[in-house]
Design a protein around this motif. Sequence first.
Motif, PDB file in Angstrom:
ATOM      1  N   HIS A 197      39.953  91.834  44.039  1.00 37.19           N
ATOM      2  CA  HIS A 197      40.602  90.935  43.577  1.00 37.19           C
ATOM      3  C   HIS A 197      39.856  89.299  44.180  1.00 37.19           C
ATOM      4  CE1 HIS A 197      43.779  88.483  41.748  1.00 37.19           C
ATOM      5  NE2 HIS A 197      44.113  88.036  43.040  1.00 37.19           N
ATOM      6  N   ILE A 198      39.703  89.511  45.656  1.00 40.87           N
ATOM      7  CA  ILE A 198      38.921  88.346  46.244  1.00 40.87           C
ATOM      8  C   ILE A 198      37.849  87.799  45.837  1.00 40.87           C
ATOM      9  CG2 ILE A 198      38.292  87.571  48.812  1.00 40.87           C
ATOM     10  CD1 ILE A 198      40.416  89.164  49.527  1.00 40.87           C
ATOM     11  N   GLN A 199      36.741  88.826  45.573  1.00 40.08           N
ATOM     12  CA  GLN A 199      35.643  88.835  44.960  1.00 40.08           C
ATOM     13  C   GLN A 199      35.548  88.149  43.501  1.00 40.08           C
ATOM     14  OE1 GLN A 199      33.194  92.481  45.150  1.00 40.08           O
ATOM     15  NE2 GLN A 199      33.889  92.932  47.322  1.00 40.08           N
ATOM     16  N   ASN A 200      36.685  88.851  42.693  1.00 44.08           N
ATOM     17  CA  ASN A 200      36.769  88.179  41.646  1.00 44.08           C
ATOM     18  C   ASN A 200      36.817  86.754  41.464  1.00 44.08           C
ATOM     19  OD1 ASN A 200      36.134  90.553  40.375  1.00 44.08           O
ATOM     20  ND2 ASN A 200      38.036  91.083  39.892  1.00 44.08           N
ATOM     21  N   ASN A 201      38.200  86.351  42.311  1.00 47.41           N
ATOM     22  CA  ASN A 201      38.447  84.941  42.334  1.00 47.41           C
ATOM     23  C   ASN A 201      37.360  84.148  42.996  1.00 47.41           C
ATOM     24  OD1 ASN A 201      40.991  85.341  41.672  1.00 47.41           O
ATOM     25  ND2 ASN A 201      42.078  84.976  43.555  1.00 47.41           N
ATOM     26  N   THR A 202      36.451  84.645  43.773  1.00 51.26           N
ATOM     27  CA  THR A 202      35.507  84.070  44.332  1.00 51.26           C
ATOM     28  C   THR A 202      34.364  83.641  43.285  1.00 51.26           C
ATOM     29  OG1 THR A 202      35.643  84.923  46.469  1.00 51.26           O
ATOM     30  CG2 THR A 202      33.488  83.766  46.107  1.00 51.26           C
ATOM     31  N   ARG A 203      34.360  84.564  42.347  1.00 53.59           N
ATOM     32  CA  ARG A 203      33.183  84.200  41.187  1.00 53.59           C
ATOM     33  C   ARG A 203      33.726  83.406  40.432  1.00 53.59           C
ATOM     34  NH1 ARG A 203      32.909  88.485  37.922  1.00 53.59           N
ATOM     35  NH2 ARG A 203      30.960  87.563  37.120  1.00 53.59           N
ATOM     36  N   ARG A 204      35.044  83.531  39.990  1.00 52.63           N
ATOM     37  CA  ARG A 204      35.669  82.603  39.134  1.00 52.63           C
ATOM     38  C   ARG A 204      35.642  81.108  39.565  1.00 52.63           C
ATOM     39  NH1 ARG A 204      39.435  86.793  37.961  1.00 52.63           N
ATOM     40  NH2 ARG A 204      40.573  86.199  39.567  1.00 52.63           N
ATOM     41  N   HIS A 205      35.765  80.850  40.909  1.00 54.95           N
ATOM     42  CA  HIS A 205      35.831  79.720  41.496  1.00 54.95           C
ATOM     43  C   HIS A 205      34.250  79.187  41.640  1.00 54.95           C
ATOM     44  CE1 HIS A 205      36.836  76.222  44.103  1.00 54.95           C
ATOM     45  NE2 HIS A 205      35.930  76.513  44.925  1.00 54.95           N
ATOM     46  N   GLU A 206      33.503  79.775  42.044  1.00 58.82           N
ATOM     47  CA  GLU A 206      32.169  79.242  41.820  1.00 58.82           C
ATOM     48  C   GLU A 206      31.664  78.956  40.491  1.00 58.82           C
ATOM     49  OE1 GLU A 206      29.809  82.589  43.910  1.00 58.82           O
ATOM     50  OE2 GLU A 206      30.424  81.830  45.703  1.00 58.82           O
ATOM     51  N   ASN A 207      31.946  79.806  39.559  1.00 59.98           N
ATOM     52  CA  ASN A 207      31.681  79.548  38.118  1.00 59.98           C
ATOM     53  C   ASN A 207      32.387  78.119  37.645  1.00 59.98           C
ATOM     54  OD1 ASN A 207      30.561  80.400  35.253  1.00 59.98           O
ATOM     55  ND2 ASN A 207      32.724  80.251  34.950  1.00 59.98           N
ATOM     56  N   HIS A 208      33.480  78.028  38.013  1.00 57.57           N
ATOM     57  CA  HIS A 208      34.061  76.735  37.685  1.00 57.57           C
ATOM     58  C   HIS A 208      33.580  75.536  38.413  1.00 57.57           C
ATOM     59  CE1 HIS A 208      37.259  73.903  36.621  1.00 57.57           C
ATOM     60  NE2 HIS A 208      37.420  73.600  37.976  1.00 57.57           N
ATOM     61  N   LEU A 209      32.886  75.657  39.485  1.00 59.88           N
ATOM     62  CA  LEU A 209      32.387  74.599  40.289  1.00 59.88           C
ATOM     63  C   LEU A 209      31.009  74.225  39.424  1.00 59.88           C
ATOM     64  CD1 LEU A 209      32.901  75.487  43.917  1.00 59.88           C
ATOM     65  CD2 LEU A 209      34.049  73.869  42.583  1.00 59.88           C
ATOM     66  N   GLN A 210      30.353  75.474  39.002  1.00 57.80           N
ATOM     67  CA  GLN A 210      29.059  75.067  38.175  1.00 57.80           C
ATOM     68  C   GLN A 210      29.300  74.504  36.830  1.00 57.80           C
ATOM     69  OE1 GLN A 210      26.282  75.481  39.251  1.00 57.80           O
ATOM     70  NE2 GLN A 210      25.447  77.328  40.104  1.00 57.80           N
ATOM     71  N   LEU A 211      30.317  74.866  36.033  1.00 63.38           N
ATOM     72  CA  LEU A 211      30.793  74.073  34.904  1.00 63.38           C
ATOM     73  C   LEU A 211      30.904  72.758  35.132  1.00 63.38           C
ATOM     74  CD1 LEU A 211      32.842  76.981  33.315  1.00 63.38           C
ATOM     75  CD2 LEU A 211      30.418  76.461  32.893  1.00 63.38           C
ATOM     76  N   CYS A 212      32.002  72.382  36.125  1.00 68.56           N
ATOM     77  CA  CYS A 212      32.080  71.130  36.392  1.00 68.56           C
ATOM     78  C   CYS A 212      30.857  70.236  36.802  1.00 68.56           C
ATOM     79  CB  CYS A 212      33.076  70.988  37.676  1.00 68.56           C
ATOM     80  SG  CYS A 212      34.750  71.785  37.223  1.00 68.56           S
ATOM     81  N   ARG A 213      30.019  70.793  37.484  1.00 70.64           N
ATOM     82  CA  ARG A 213      28.638  70.207  38.010  1.00 70.64           C
ATOM     83  C   ARG A 213      27.932  69.800  36.766  1.00 70.64           C
ATOM     84  NH1 ARG A 213      23.480  71.559  38.354  1.00 70.64           N
ATOM     85  NH2 ARG A 213      24.189  73.751  37.725  1.00 70.64           N
ATOM     86  N   VAL A 214      27.695  70.771  35.656  1.00 71.05           N
ATOM     87  CA  VAL A 214      26.906  70.353  34.506  1.00 71.05           C
ATOM     88  C   VAL A 214      27.718  69.404  33.514  1.00 71.05           C
ATOM     89  CG1 VAL A 214      26.112  71.681  32.457  1.00 71.05           C
ATOM     90  CG2 VAL A 214      25.992  72.891  34.357  1.00 71.05           C
ATOM     91  N   GLN A 215      29.099  69.537  33.482  1.00 73.74           N
ATOM     92  CA  GLN A 215      29.749  68.485  32.774  1.00 73.74           C
ATOM     93  C   GLN A 215      29.512  67.216  33.336  1.00 73.74           C
ATOM     94  OE1 GLN A 215      32.199  69.285  30.134  1.00 73.74           O
ATOM     95  NE2 GLN A 215      31.120  67.295  29.836  1.00 73.74           N
ATOM     96  N   LYS A 216      29.415  67.056  34.692  1.00 71.55           N
ATOM     97  CA  LYS A 216      29.017  65.828  35.259  1.00 71.55           C
ATOM     98  C   LYS A 216      27.634  65.174  34.882  1.00 71.55           C
ATOM     99  CE  LYS A 216      32.445  66.008  39.039  1.00 71.55           C
ATOM    100  NZ  LYS A 216      32.756  66.137  40.383  1.00 71.55           N
ATOM    101  N   LEU A 217      26.883  66.195  34.766  1.00 67.02           N
ATOM    102  CA  LEU A 217      25.415  65.748  34.422  1.00 67.02           C
ATOM    103  C   LEU A 217      25.344  65.278  33.294  1.00 67.02           C
ATOM    104  CD1 LEU A 217      23.360  68.836  36.076  1.00 67.02           C
ATOM    105  CD2 LEU A 217      23.221  66.593  36.920  1.00 67.02           C
TER     106      LEU A 217
END
Length: 398
Positions: A197-217
């Motif tokens: 569950h912790i690993q899944n949360n970490t993956r979802r959080h990292e993916n959200h950060l990547q999506l936000c980064r691309v959106q800002k680009l």
Amino acid sequence: MSFFSGPSSLPGCTSIQQQRERWERKRSRTAKELVQSEQRYCQQLQLVNTYFVEILKAKGTLKPDIREKIFSSIKAIHSVNQALLVHLENGYIGRGFTQFCPHLSHYNTYVDNIYNSSKVLRIQVKKNKAFRRFKKLQEDRPEFNNQTLEDLLQLPVLRIDQYKHFLQDLAANTSPDNPEFQQISSAVDAVSEVSQHIQNNTRRHENHLQLCRVQKLLKGRKTKVLAAGRWYIREGWLKTVPPKGKEAKPKMFFLFSDMLLQAKRCSPLHPTNGDKFAGQHAYPLHDCNVEKVFGHTRSQGGLLSLTFPEAKLLLMSNNQEDLNDWYQSLSSAVRKLQNQDNVYLRDDRNRKPERDAHNNRKRNMWCRDVVQLCHPLINKLFCRSSQTSDGRLNQKQL
């Protein structure tokens, strides 16, 4: 003089006994490390509860809802871990974890809140001067040993992974005949579930950060990158080959789990968007076909052909390794989408159709009334039509 040795001195018996002794030594060493680390862990949780949670509650430096967001279920975690420590110090590892595992829900609650907790803490440190001063004074205490509050709040998340490794080592070095073996094995499963569950949360959080980064680009708000269920895969420059033989132009591509986004660099002279991209095309991957046109050999570079229902895209790269990576990433993303579609299609086919004749007759009568009200010509045609015995319209007469 007799050369006969008893059964206990046989080579086979000796090796088995030595193996058991090695297992017991490893088990004792792991159990000792578990107890010592649990003692340190409970002391650190006590520091957080005593010098932060309780004092902040008494002083009112933080509002109750803010305090709850930062510290979440850490008091409940400290309480159940103190009970676990008593069992471990008395040598009852299996019994201790049997009583501890039903309370792992406190850890799940804490894990689900950990990223929001970090965000709220950063905001309070930045904007709340009284809390910032209080936090610095508490962290300077010798008991904290130069640890910050941010470090201490991560401990429950890290501790689950430590439990997993300790319990796996204990299970591997405990005989199945030992009464604690089944208890420890069950604890391994329960703790591993929280670890996943912790690993899944970490993956979802990292993916959200990547999506936000691309959106800002991307300049403007026309191109939406943030979407539920979307995963970031990769990005990079590729040349698009136009169909009429014009010069291939480099474009930036962002690959997601359901979409390939093509963008171009904004003018570097632009006052606000000089470092951003303008989205040009968003290609859905659901019905995409990916093929290698060139690049099957070890030659330099190659060409990929992407066929969509309403478009075709030729992508070129001078780097053979980069081309292969793009081909693998695109093919994998398309394959996963197609597999998901097949699963949904099978589920739809397995659903039993409704065969309620009464509902069918009511549905047909409702349709007839709507058509009669909507269009006189349709009304005439509808009145000429007849109905079959099961209430459905005769399509040939219509």
